[in-house]
Design an enzyme around this catalytic site. Sequence first.
Site, PDB file in Angstrom:
ATOM      1  N   ASP A   1      -0.461   5.619   1.716  1.00 38.24           N
ATOM      2  CA  ASP A   1      -1.112   4.591   0.894  1.00 38.24           C
ATOM      3  C   ASP A   1      -1.171   4.994  -0.579  1.00 38.24           C
ATOM      4  O   ASP A   1      -1.031   6.169  -0.924  1.00 38.24           O
ATOM      5  CB  ASP A   1      -2.560   4.395   1.370  1.00 38.24           C
ATOM      6  CG  ASP A   1      -2.618   3.650   2.696  1.00 38.24           C
ATOM      7  OD1 ASP A   1      -1.555   3.445   3.309  1.00 38.24           O
ATOM      8  OD2 ASP A   1      -3.730   3.292   3.105  1.00 38.24           O
TER       9      ASP A   1
ATOM     10  N   HIS B   1      -1.836   9.860   2.014  1.00 37.45           N
ATOM     11  CA  HIS B   1      -1.659   9.306   0.669  1.00 37.45           C
ATOM     12  C   HIS B   1      -0.625  10.150  -0.073  1.00 37.45           C
ATOM     13  O   HIS B   1      -0.834  11.359  -0.226  1.00 37.45           O
ATOM     14  CB  HIS B   1      -2.997   9.310  -0.081  1.00 37.45           C
ATOM     15  CG  HIS B   1      -4.056   8.487   0.604  1.00 37.45           C
ATOM     16  ND1 HIS B   1      -4.758   8.967   1.690  1.00 37.45           N
ATOM     17  CD2 HIS B   1      -4.485   7.223   0.380  1.00 37.45           C
ATOM     18  CE1 HIS B   1      -5.593   8.016   2.093  1.00 37.45           C
ATOM     19  NE2 HIS B   1      -5.452   6.946   1.318  1.00 37.45           N
TER      20      HIS B   1
HETATM   21 NI    NI Z   1      -5.939   3.108  -0.538  1.00 37.47          NI
END
Ligand code: NI
Length: 309
Positions: A114, A255
């Site tokens: 993400d 991430h």
């Molecule tokens: Ni996010």
Amino acid sequence: MKINFLNNTFDYKKNLKIQRVKKYIIIAGITIAISIFSNMIAKSDEITYDTKKNIVRQNQPNIKKCLSSPSISEIENTFKIIRIDINDVINSIKEEKEKNEIKIEKKLVAITFDDGPGIFTDRLLDILEENNAKATFFVTGTSVENYSNAVKRAYDLGNEIGIHGYTHTSFTELTIDKIQDEINKVSDLLTDLDITPSNLVRPPYGSIDNTIKENLDYSFILWYVDTRDWESLNKDAVKEQIRSNIEEGSIILMHDIHETTIDAVEEILPELIDEYEFVTVEELFKRNEQELEEHESYRKVKVLEKVEE
Ligand code: NI
């Protein structure tokens, strides 16, 4: 007669000397060729350590014969045999490997990233490529604007691009129209880059409710394994989270904007690659014969029961 004989002897010796020099030059050439070839093999990821050992072992008699060979033509012939043998070994091992790959079915999992792309995404893509792994990237608007090359490369390499929202605002704080706007803006950016985004959306912070799901025509992808990589910012902690929670069919959250996350992926993929195959979310569902429905949210796939043949 004598003089002639002496001359002949002289010529013969001279000839022997030349032959010997030629022999050494050829041996040196072969040695260099073998070492270049060995290096090529050593660098190739396709070939395992055992295979490399086999190639050396299989060719040892040839190499020995070559080094003790009395004539140049014999050395040259042996050199040809070595080359043919090495190719045979490589081909037969490749065939064997392909057969084995079909036999051994690995457990499928989806790693997802993400908030990117970011400055580390290119390195992550190299690592994924090296490990034959695919991932799903849930991208935000500003990241796509700033790192358009990285998202394009990710897509071109066969990774999946899903949408995370333009400003990363929690969907539960927005009206349906505003959420649609958040998604459309990212979608437009991707289309401009010749990227077809998938119909998958990951709501920022995982915040979602039934009204959002019912009113928007997307599949919402949450996660089963939360690495909490943004919190620990620690390579070993991320690896441990994956190791202790990974399950067949799971969706793993990370991430790609943290360097420690990339470090963790670099080490954990080779560790898990014999047991797991890393695929995109879409592939994970397709290969388990499960539809990704709109207006639904998912954390993992219902794993297809394997039928023994
Ligand atoms: Ni996010």
